[in-house]
Design a protein around this motif. Sequence first.
Motif, PDB file in Angstrom:
ATOM      1  N   GLY A   9      -2.717  -8.979   2.202  1.00  0.00           N
ATOM      2  CA  GLY A   9      -2.307  -7.832   1.396  1.00  0.00           C
ATOM      3  C   GLY A   9      -3.332  -6.718   1.505  1.00  0.00           C
ATOM      4  O   GLY A   9      -2.993  -5.541   1.701  1.00  0.00           O
ATOM      5  N   LEU A  10      -4.588  -7.082   1.418  1.00  0.00           N
ATOM      6  CA  LEU A  10      -5.679  -6.113   1.555  1.00  0.00           C
ATOM      7  C   LEU A  10      -5.785  -5.583   2.984  1.00  0.00           C
ATOM      8  O   LEU A  10      -5.893  -4.367   3.203  1.00  0.00           O
ATOM      9  N   GLY A  13      -1.574  -4.640   4.204  1.00  0.00           N
ATOM     10  CA  GLY A  13      -0.458  -4.233   3.341  1.00  0.00           C
ATOM     11  C   GLY A  13       0.675  -5.240   3.359  1.00  0.00           C
ATOM     12  O   GLY A  13       1.819  -4.897   3.052  1.00  0.00           O
ATOM     13  N   ASP A  14       0.350  -6.490   3.700  1.00  0.00           N
ATOM     14  CA  ASP A  14       1.374  -7.528   3.864  1.00  0.00           C
ATOM     15  C   ASP A  14       1.660  -8.171   2.505  1.00  0.00           C
ATOM     16  O   ASP A  14       1.023  -9.164   2.126  1.00  0.00           O
ATOM     17  N   GLY A  15       2.605  -7.593   1.787  1.00  0.00           N
ATOM     18  CA  GLY A  15       2.950  -8.132   0.474  1.00  0.00           C
ATOM     19  C   GLY A  15       3.816  -7.153  -0.299  1.00  0.00           C
ATOM     20  O   GLY A  15       4.215  -6.102   0.222  1.00  0.00           O
ATOM     21  N   PHE A  17       5.037  -5.695  -4.550  1.00  0.00           N
ATOM     22  CA  PHE A  17       4.672  -5.648  -5.961  1.00  0.00           C
ATOM     23  C   PHE A  17       5.868  -5.210  -6.789  1.00  0.00           C
ATOM     24  O   PHE A  17       6.862  -4.712  -6.267  1.00  0.00           O
ATOM     25  N   ARG A  74       1.788  -5.012 -13.728  1.00  0.00           N
ATOM     26  CA  ARG A  74       1.973  -5.041 -12.277  1.00  0.00           C
ATOM     27  C   ARG A  74       1.813  -6.458 -11.774  1.00  0.00           C
ATOM     28  O   ARG A  74       0.800  -7.110 -12.027  1.00  0.00           O
ATOM     29  N   THR A  76       1.573  -8.458  -8.275  1.00  0.00           N
ATOM     30  CA  THR A  76       1.312  -8.236  -6.855  1.00  0.00           C
ATOM     31  C   THR A  76       1.432  -9.573  -6.139  1.00  0.00           C
ATOM     32  O   THR A  76       0.867 -10.564  -6.593  1.00  0.00           O
ATOM     33  N   LEU A  97      -0.989 -11.891  -8.192  1.00  0.00           N
ATOM     34  CA  LEU A  97      -1.985 -11.214  -9.021  1.00  0.00           C
ATOM     35  C   LEU A  97      -1.240 -10.445 -10.105  1.00  0.00           C
ATOM     36  O   LEU A  97      -0.156  -9.914  -9.858  1.00  0.00           O
ATOM     37  N   THR A 130       6.389  -2.376  -1.268  1.00  0.00           N
ATOM     38  CA  THR A 130       5.416  -3.152  -0.499  1.00  0.00           C
ATOM     39  C   THR A 130       3.995  -2.659  -0.771  1.00  0.00           C
ATOM     40  O   THR A 130       3.786  -1.566  -1.295  1.00  0.00           O
ATOM     41  N   LEU A 131       3.045  -3.471  -0.355  1.00  0.00           N
ATOM     42  CA  LEU A 131       1.639  -3.091  -0.523  1.00  0.00           C
ATOM     43  C   LEU A 131       1.234  -2.005   0.467  1.00  0.00           C
ATOM     44  O   LEU A 131       0.138  -1.468   0.373  1.00  0.00           O
TER      45      LEU A 131
ATOM     46  N   LEU B   5      -9.773  -6.665  -8.141  1.00  0.00           N
ATOM     47  CA  LEU B   5      -8.308  -6.601  -8.019  1.00  0.00           C
ATOM     48  C   LEU B   5      -7.741  -5.206  -8.224  1.00  0.00           C
ATOM     49  O   LEU B   5      -6.544  -5.008  -8.047  1.00  0.00           O
ATOM     50  N   GLY B   9      -7.077  -0.234  -1.749  1.00  0.00           N
ATOM     51  CA  GLY B   9      -6.708  -0.776  -0.449  1.00  0.00           C
ATOM     52  C   GLY B   9      -5.742  -1.936  -0.609  1.00  0.00           C
ATOM     53  O   GLY B   9      -4.721  -2.022   0.075  1.00  0.00           O
ATOM     54  N   LEU B  10      -6.055  -2.805  -1.527  1.00  0.00           N
ATOM     55  CA  LEU B  10      -5.191  -3.948  -1.826  1.00  0.00           C
ATOM     56  C   LEU B  10      -3.876  -3.516  -2.463  1.00  0.00           C
ATOM     57  O   LEU B  10      -2.796  -3.950  -2.055  1.00  0.00           O
ATOM     58  N   LEU B  11      -3.946  -2.665  -3.455  1.00  0.00           N
ATOM     59  CA  LEU B  11      -2.758  -2.360  -4.268  1.00  0.00           C
ATOM     60  C   LEU B  11      -1.783  -1.429  -3.563  1.00  0.00           C
ATOM     61  O   LEU B  11      -0.574  -1.509  -3.784  1.00  0.00           O
ATOM     62  N   LEU B  12      -2.304  -0.541  -2.700  1.00  0.00           N
ATOM     63  CA  LEU B  12      -1.465   0.529  -2.154  1.00  0.00           C
ATOM     64  C   LEU B  12      -1.639   0.754  -0.650  1.00  0.00           C
ATOM     65  O   LEU B  12      -1.003   1.651  -0.093  1.00  0.00           O
ATOM     66  N   GLY B  13      -2.494  -0.016  -0.020  1.00  0.00           N
ATOM     67  CA  GLY B  13      -2.760   0.244   1.398  1.00  0.00           C
ATOM     68  C   GLY B  13      -3.561   1.510   1.602  1.00  0.00           C
ATOM     69  O   GLY B  13      -3.511   2.113   2.684  1.00  0.00           O
ATOM     70  N   LEU B 131      -4.612   0.785   6.176  1.00  0.00           N
ATOM     71  CA  LEU B 131      -4.385  -0.528   5.570  1.00  0.00           C
ATOM     72  C   LEU B 131      -2.902  -0.762   5.282  1.00  0.00           C
ATOM     73  O   LEU B 131      -2.512  -1.862   4.916  1.00  0.00           O
ATOM     74  N   ALA B 132      -2.089   0.260   5.450  1.00  0.00           N
ATOM     75  CA  ALA B 132      -0.635   0.127   5.275  1.00  0.00           C
ATOM     76  C   ALA B 132      -0.013  -0.220   6.628  1.00  0.00           C
ATOM     77  O   ALA B 132       0.667   0.601   7.239  1.00  0.00           O
ATOM     78  N   TYR B 133      -0.259  -1.435   7.086  1.00  0.00           N
ATOM     79  CA  TYR B 133       0.107  -1.816   8.458  1.00  0.00           C
ATOM     80  C   TYR B 133       1.297  -2.758   8.489  1.00  0.00           C
ATOM     81  O   TYR B 133       1.534  -3.445   9.491  1.00  0.00           O
ATOM     82  N   LEU B 134       2.064  -2.784   7.414  1.00  0.00           N
ATOM     83  CA  LEU B 134       3.138  -3.771   7.307  1.00  0.00           C
ATOM     84  C   LEU B 134       4.230  -3.580   8.355  1.00  0.00           C
ATOM     85  O   LEU B 134       4.778  -4.567   8.860  1.00  0.00           O
TER      86      LEU B 134
END
Lengths: 255, 255
Positions: A9-10, A13-15, A17, A74, A76, A97, A130-131, B5, B9-13, B131-134
């Motif tokens: 996810g970090l 962005g694989d995830g 919410f 939220r 996640t 999360l 998505t993340l 948390l 980067g984690l929450l939004l890419g 980081l938004a590589y989904l």
Amino acid sequence: MTLPLDDRGLLLGDGLFETLLVVDGAPVWWGEHMARLRRGCVALSLPEPTEDEAKAAARQVIDDGAGHPRAALRLTWTAGSGGRGLDRPSMLSPRLLASLAPAPRPTKPLRLAIAQVRRNAGSPTSRHKTLAYLDNVLARREAQVAGADEAVMLNTAGEVACAAAANIFWMEDGEVFTPALDCGVLDGLARAAVMARAAALGAAVREVRAGAEGLGRAEAVFLTNSLMGLRPAATLDGRHLKKPPLLDALAADLP
Amino acid sequence: MTLPLDDRGLLLGDGLFETLLVVDGAPVWWGEHMARLRRGCVALSLPEPTEDEAKAAARQVIDDGAGHPRAALRLTWTAGSGGRGLDRPSMLSPRLLASLAPAPRPTKPLRLAIAQVRRNAGSPTSRHKTLAYLDNVLARREAQVAGADEAVMLNTAGEVACAAAANIFWMEDGEVFTPALDCGVLDGLARAAVMARAAALGAAVREVRAGAEGLGRAEAVFLTNSLMGLRPAATLDGRHLKKPPLLDALAADLP
């Protein structure tokens, strides 16, 4: 609580919410949010969280954060730890999360600006939370730099899609319009509630593929999402808009 | 080391990364990677990491992971902790994360498949390693489900853009082609090295906007990135490709 640095996810962005409104300690539309999260898991080929683990995580942060009459919960759901690179490990162990923050109802007039950053109509990710939300972050930022509060995003085909963090509706000649879901639009829960309410009022919302010029002719514009319900826009790219008629009636089923 | 948390980067890419090849403990193209990361920061309106902190973070994980003759160093630059929602805090405090993994040179034949997931030509994010590589994760997954190893991604205008984790080149009638950067393509360092080498050989690469049919006529296809250098494709959607002529000459400047 913290997160291991190899979480996908970090890193990618694989995830997914969900953001839920919590009123006096009770999540609103819990079942609908969980159903949408599960649909997102199917679209992204991720395992689904169990109802029990999601409820336990939500309960924990709600209990810890007691005291907010209106709060944003939220959830996640990351793809979990994985090896280097894009390939997912053969067995995914997703992470759940949860976090809670106050979410008072916004009251000031809402100014919209159409952003340059487009919504990717060529990816299933545009239909899910998505993340990988950076395009929305950049669209919001564009709007703010332009002196507005929220961005209107067109998709890569030039059609009106949504706001950076909301669905969008507009009114013209007494009719209500909203972008069709296949414009690259999240299947919003407040969007669905407003559409159902409008249909019951005999003013069915027309789901359309429309360019920015459609929005340019609009007399009134409003946004919807789970947290703020229905919120009218005061301006669009500086042009003053009317208060939408039927506003209170359309919002009647919103928390 | 773990991550709070509330990291954006984690929450939004909301952030960037670079992946560097490390040969016998020495990062390759350090200056070029750092320059690209800084260009990404400008595009995303993020503060830039200092050279010193990046070097220290890299040195730490390289020293800890001693023993890999070829390794992949990933530098991750997140927008840091932020409040709820899309809005960045007024002061950003980005986080720099570093990790190292073995990266042996791949040797097996590379099978490519054109993915349905498109590259967003309507967002600056398509030109950077964010980081938004989904979308890339999903494209890679599509290729694997189709029995291939790597995806070829078209952009939302239907033009050939890149592979999920590499730049792409193809050869037709003795000419070498690669997508222009404004097709939504990362400005790859190995891409640039191959183009410079080709020009020196008198076989200048043509940067083009081409649909999938251009790739369909290709006699040979190869991918480039910082980790694997230049790698020829054996098949594209099941069609056998030739070994690119001049292969070794084009790869002469690659580590």
